[in-house]
Design an enzyme around this catalytic site. Structure first.
Site, PDB file in Angstrom:
ATOM      1  N   CYS A   1     -88.642  59.647  26.698  1.00 54.90           N
ATOM      2  CA  CYS A   1     -87.702  60.759  26.857  1.00 54.90           C
ATOM      3  C   CYS A   1     -86.464  60.294  27.591  1.00 54.90           C
ATOM      4  CB  CYS A   1     -88.341  61.878  27.679  1.00 54.90           C
ATOM      5  SG  CYS A   1     -89.749  62.572  26.876  1.00 54.90           S
TER       6      CYS A   1
ATOM      7  N   LYS B   1     -97.818  56.050  27.719  1.00 53.42           N
ATOM      8  CA  LYS B   1     -97.576  55.938  26.282  1.00 53.42           C
ATOM      9  C   LYS B   1     -96.197  55.340  26.019  1.00 53.42           C
ATOM     10  CE  LYS B   1     -97.643  58.622  22.026  1.00 53.42           C
ATOM     11  NZ  LYS B   1     -98.125  59.873  21.422  1.00 53.42           N
TER      12      LYS B   1
ATOM     13  N   ASN C   1     -95.580  55.388  20.117  1.00 55.21           N
ATOM     14  CA  ASN C   1     -94.993  56.679  19.798  1.00 55.21           C
ATOM     15  C   ASN C   1     -94.232  56.504  18.473  1.00 55.21           C
ATOM     16  OD1 ASN C   1     -93.945  59.338  20.080  1.00 55.21           O
ATOM     17  ND2 ASN C   1     -94.103  59.120  22.299  1.00 55.21           N
TER      18      ASN C   1
ATOM     19  N   GLY D   1     -97.053  58.253  10.577  1.00 52.67           N
ATOM     20  CA  GLY D   1     -97.819  58.135   9.337  1.00 52.67           C
ATOM     21  C   GLY D   1     -97.981  56.682   8.916  1.00 52.67           C
TER      22      GLY D   1
ATOM     23  N   GLY E   1    -102.833  60.808  14.431  1.00 53.49           N
ATOM     24  CA  GLY E   1    -101.798  61.837  14.481  1.00 53.49           C
ATOM     25  C   GLY E   1    -101.590  62.539  13.158  1.00 53.49           C
TER      26      GLY E   1
HETATM   27  C1  LIG Z   1     -95.258  66.656  14.775  1.00 49.69           C
HETATM   28  C2  LIG Z   1     -95.450  65.587  15.814  1.00 49.69           C
HETATM   29  C3  LIG Z   1     -95.326  65.916  17.179  1.00 49.69           C
HETATM   30  C4  LIG Z   1     -95.505  64.953  18.167  1.00 49.69           C
HETATM   31  N1  LIG Z   1     -95.411  65.315  19.485  1.00 49.69           N
HETATM   32  C5  LIG Z   1     -95.631  64.375  20.464  1.00 49.69           C
HETATM   33  C6  LIG Z   1     -95.630  64.749  21.849  1.00 49.69           C
HETATM   34  O1  LIG Z   1     -95.444  65.921  22.210  1.00 49.69           O
HETATM   35  N2  LIG Z   1     -95.845  63.772  22.780  1.00 49.69           N
HETATM   36  C7  LIG Z   1     -96.091  62.457  22.424  1.00 49.69           C
HETATM   37  O2  LIG Z   1     -96.304  61.620  23.306  1.00 49.69           O
HETATM   38  N3  LIG Z   1     -96.120  62.098  21.118  1.00 49.69           N
HETATM   39  C8  LIG Z   1     -95.898  63.012  20.138  1.00 49.69           C
HETATM   40  N4  LIG Z   1     -95.956  62.633  18.797  1.00 49.69           N
HETATM   41  C9  LIG Z   1     -96.245  61.217  18.442  1.00 49.69           C
HETATM   42  C10 LIG Z   1     -97.717  61.041  18.109  1.00 49.69           C
HETATM   43  O3  LIG Z   1     -98.541  61.348  19.220  1.00 49.69           O
HETATM   44  C11 LIG Z   1     -98.003  59.612  17.634  1.00 49.69           C
HETATM   45  O4  LIG Z   1     -97.650  58.700  18.666  1.00 49.69           O
HETATM   46  C12 LIG Z   1     -97.219  59.251  16.384  1.00 49.69           C
HETATM   47  O5  LIG Z   1     -97.182  60.347  15.507  1.00 49.69           O
HETATM   48  C13 LIG Z   1     -97.806  58.047  15.635  1.00 49.69           C
HETATM   49  O6  LIG Z   1     -99.108  58.291  15.168  1.00 49.69           O
HETATM   50  P1  LIG Z   1     -99.465  58.745  13.647  1.00 49.69           P
HETATM   51  O7  LIG Z   1     -98.735  57.790  12.753  1.00 49.69           O
HETATM   52  O8  LIG Z   1    -100.948  58.647  13.566  1.00 49.69           O
HETATM   53  O9  LIG Z   1     -98.958  60.127  13.506  1.00 49.69           O
HETATM   54  C14 LIG Z   1     -95.783  63.603  17.794  1.00 49.69           C
HETATM   55  C15 LIG Z   1     -95.899  63.276  16.431  1.00 49.69           C
HETATM   56  C16 LIG Z   1     -95.744  64.238  15.441  1.00 49.69           C
HETATM   57  C17 LIG Z   1     -95.878  63.846  14.006  1.00 49.69           C
END
Ligand SMILES: Cc1cc2nc3c(=O)[nH]c(=O)nc-3n(C[C@H](O)[C@H](O)[C@H](O)COP(=O)(O)O)c2cc1C
Ligand SMILES: Cc1cc2nc3c(=O)[nH]c(=O)nc-3n(C[C@H](O)[C@H](O)[C@H](O)COP(=O)(O)OP(=O)(O)OC[C@H]3O[C@@H](n4cnc5c(N)ncnc54)[C@H](O)[C@@H]3O)c2cc1C
Ligand code: FES
Lengths: 307, 288
Positions: free
Chosen positions: A134, A169, A196, A221, A269
């Protein structure tokens, strides 16, 4: 046939998890939203939506766009705020026998510290996951997680404010993630989770507008998985604390890649949106894989990369 | 609500670009309310494709066949091919596997006042109105459907509404079917005739905004069904919000379309802004 089931439990930041699979923050709400589809007692942990000191409204619409093998999101960290979380969301966790990791963030150092403090006396929260991706609004918007000094500063502040196990993270939007990883380890992180989302952008060619109102968004994804596996591999080499692997995990095979490069656990995620029961299939698939490979403990697999 | 791993019973093109998909869904009819939706995903060929949201057009039951098979409960979608996901859907056949999450969201509130019920549909926006019409007719109401589209090809399933006993009024922009002009012109006339009315609408955002202006000017209660890009459909990702009444940058009021909607009472929403930015809808009719 050997009837004994392989051990799936792992230790992360001093917490024993029944298996290494948990949701990634922001993709599973507060957990309750998915309870109709997922027995929360089967998960390794529950990870909450990112929390902030004050309720946060988030970004304008549209906030999400599908991309090839992935999606962009710019939710803008909309959340109910820490006090409403404790009052309204936490009581539900008493009915669930799974550790809860509270993911949180701030716009200033002080905000990070204050949220950590308010989570001290919340027994429903087992551990903290500190999102440092952030911008610091007081310092020209530089992202905490892209500067080793700023990252270390926020981690040691939170470390002092709250004694619960602390997972940090990391953002992948950096030149060398190992520099940040070492900085947060030194500052007191008990574990590191990565990655992230990767900052991305997509354009609607007819309207010539960005597909999401915020212009840029976080890519998640399967599209990001090879990048994530590479970064987790690098971080595992660079630090001694356990690492939680995140990024594009859809199947057990995907999760196993992260475990083999040395992740102690994984977060799922985007896959939750596509299949609400994805994590259960991943847990079952990991167990089946161990049996096939003749392994009786998942810890024999973790970090077993052959090079 | 449940995640059905099920099969397609039939998938047919009913007008150029519009398809009707019938999906096996035991137990679905008993829990589905008018105005709710589902998140659909073909099992193949793209395991990474996000689910697509679709309204529930109707539910039904195939009678036991001669073989003595038990009755087969189904639900039906009507969809318009607009992009990659709907194109892939249109290439599926009976027997192909799909996953269906639902029923989801908050549907229409059916009060028990005696006012005339006016259903306003624009193009594919007629989908959630069918089960609403069924419920209103079953409760003994007089129901009118005002159905608008660009051309005759955009006017769907009107005879099915008529079979329920709904009075239907069709209008098209080019006059190729029914009256030439906007469905909102018909709405104004019907409201002039009815001493007391209640309006339910679904369609492109410019149509909904016009319906809202007409209804609020006359103090007529209105419920609208909105669209938004969705990832989860269950209130977890917060990707689908729409501006609520009184929304401002200082005092934001975002409502979750998938959970607090997709049907909203008009008074819950911020019309000035929602209409100006075309939010809540990218439906075929208004995206060009
Ligand atoms: C809709 C959405 C909202 C997310 N919100 C947060 C969040 O509030 N805090 C955070 O640390 N990561 C957030 N992420 C990141 C996920 O926790 C994760 O690190 C990222 O999506 C990669 O994993 P994936 O490819 O399995 O989705 C968000 C991801 C998505 C898709
Ligand atoms: C509650 C609800 C009910 C709906 N009911 C119906 C219906 O009954 N029949 C019907 O034909 N369509 C309906 N829609 C619209 C339908 O979801 C979209 O047309 C569809 O998602 C387009 O997918 P695509 O891959 O073909 O298009 P693309 O443009 O390639 O899709 C790209 C991405 O944008 C999203 N998207 C594009 N257009 C829309 C839209 N209008 N609304 C929401 N997301 C969109 C897609 O889901 C996908 O994630 C409904 C939408 C909502 C929110
Ligand atoms: S679609 Fe995820 S919250 Fe509505």
């Amino acid at each position: 046939m050997n009837a004994k089931r392989p051990n799936l439990s792992v230790d992360v930041a001093g917490i024993r998890l029944r298996n290494p699979v948990m949701p990634a923050s922001g993709t599973f709400g507060y957990g309750e939203e998915y309870a109709p589809f997922v027995d929360l007692n089967r998960l390794g942990a529950i990870v909450t939506k990112g929390l902030s000191l004050n309720p946060k409204a988030g970004n304008p619409m549209p906030r999400i766009a599908e991309t090839t093998s992935g999606m962009l999101n710019a939710i803008g960290l909309q959340n109910v705020g820490i006090d409403a979380f404790v009052a309204k969301k936490c009581p539900y966790y008493r009915e669930v026998a799974t550790p809860v990791f509270a993911n949180f963030f701030g716009n200033t150092l002080e905000e990070y510290g204050e949220v950590a403090r308010r989570l001290c006396d919340v027994p429903e929260v087992t551990a903290l996951e500190l999102n440092i991706s952030c911008p610091n609004v007081k310092q020209g918007g530089i992202v905490f997680g892209t500067d080793p000094k700023a990252a270390a500063e926020v981690v040691s502040l939170v470390r002092k404010a709250n004694a619960k196990p602390l997972i940090v993270k990391l953002s992948p939007n950096v030149t060398d993630i190992t520099v940040i990883a070492r900085a947060v380890e030194e500052a007191g992180a008990d574990a590191i989770s990565c990655i992230n989302t990767l900052t991305g952008m997509a354009v609607d060619i007819r309207s010539r507008r960005p597909k999401i109102a915020n212009r840029t968004g976080g890519l998640s994804g399967p599209a990001i998985r090879p990048v994530a596996v590479r970064m987790v591999h690098q971080v595992v080499q660079a630090v001694k604390v356990p690492v939680i692997g995140i990024g594009g995990i859809m199947t057990a095979a995907d999760a196993l890649e992260f475990l083999i490069v040395g992740a102690r656990a994984v977060q799922v995620g985007t896959a939750n949106f596509i299949d609400p029961a994805a994590m259960l299939a991943i847990i079952d698939g990991i167990e089946a894989f161990l049996a096939e490979e003749g392994l009786d403990d998942i810890n024999q697999l973790i970090g077993s990369l052959q090079v | 609500m449940k995640n059905y791993q099920t099969i397609i019973l039939s998938n047919q093109e009913i007008a150029p670009g519009y398809w009707r998909m019938r999906i096996l869904a035991p137990g679905f009819a008993a829990v589905a309310h008018p105005g709710q939706f589902v998140m659909l995903r073909p099992e193949q060929p793209l395991p990474t494709m996000l689910r697509r949201p679709f309204g529930i057009f109707r539910t039904g039951c195939l009678p036991p066949e001669c073989s003595g098979l038990p009755p087969r409960e189904y639900m039906e979608l009507l969809y318009k091919v607009v992009g990659q996901g709907t194109r892939i859907m249109s290439e599926l056949h009976a027997g192909d596997r799909v996953e269906l999450l639902g029923p989801l969201g908050r549907g229409f509130a059916v009060g028990d006042n005696a006012c005339a019920k006016l259903l306003v549909g624009g193009g594919i926006g007629l989908v959630p109105l069918f089960m609403l019409a069924e419920a209103l007719i079953a409760a003994g109401h007089r129901v009118r459907l005002l159905m608008g589209g660009r051309t005759r090809d955009d006017i769907l399933a009107v005879t099915e509404f008529e079979r329920l006993g709904v009075e239907t009024y069709v209008s098209t922009d080019d006059g190729s079917l029914g009256e030439e002009g906007l469905v909102t012109n018909v709405l104004e006339r019907k409201l002039d005739e009815a001493p007391c009315a209640e309006v339910f609408a679904c369609g492109p955002m410019p149509m909904l905004a016009a319906v809202e202006r007409i209804c609020s000017a006359r103090n007529v209660p209105l419920q609208v069904s909105l669209e938004a890009h969705m990832a989860c459909g269950v209130g977890a990702c917060l990707g689908c919000v729409v501006k609520g009444a009184g929304h401002s940058d200082q005092r934001p009021n975002y409502l979750c379309t998938c959970k607090e909607g997709p049907v909203f009472a008009a008074g819950q929403l911020d019309w000035g802004r929602a209409a100006a930015s075309g939010e809540g809808c990218a439906e075929g009719g208004c995206r060009q």
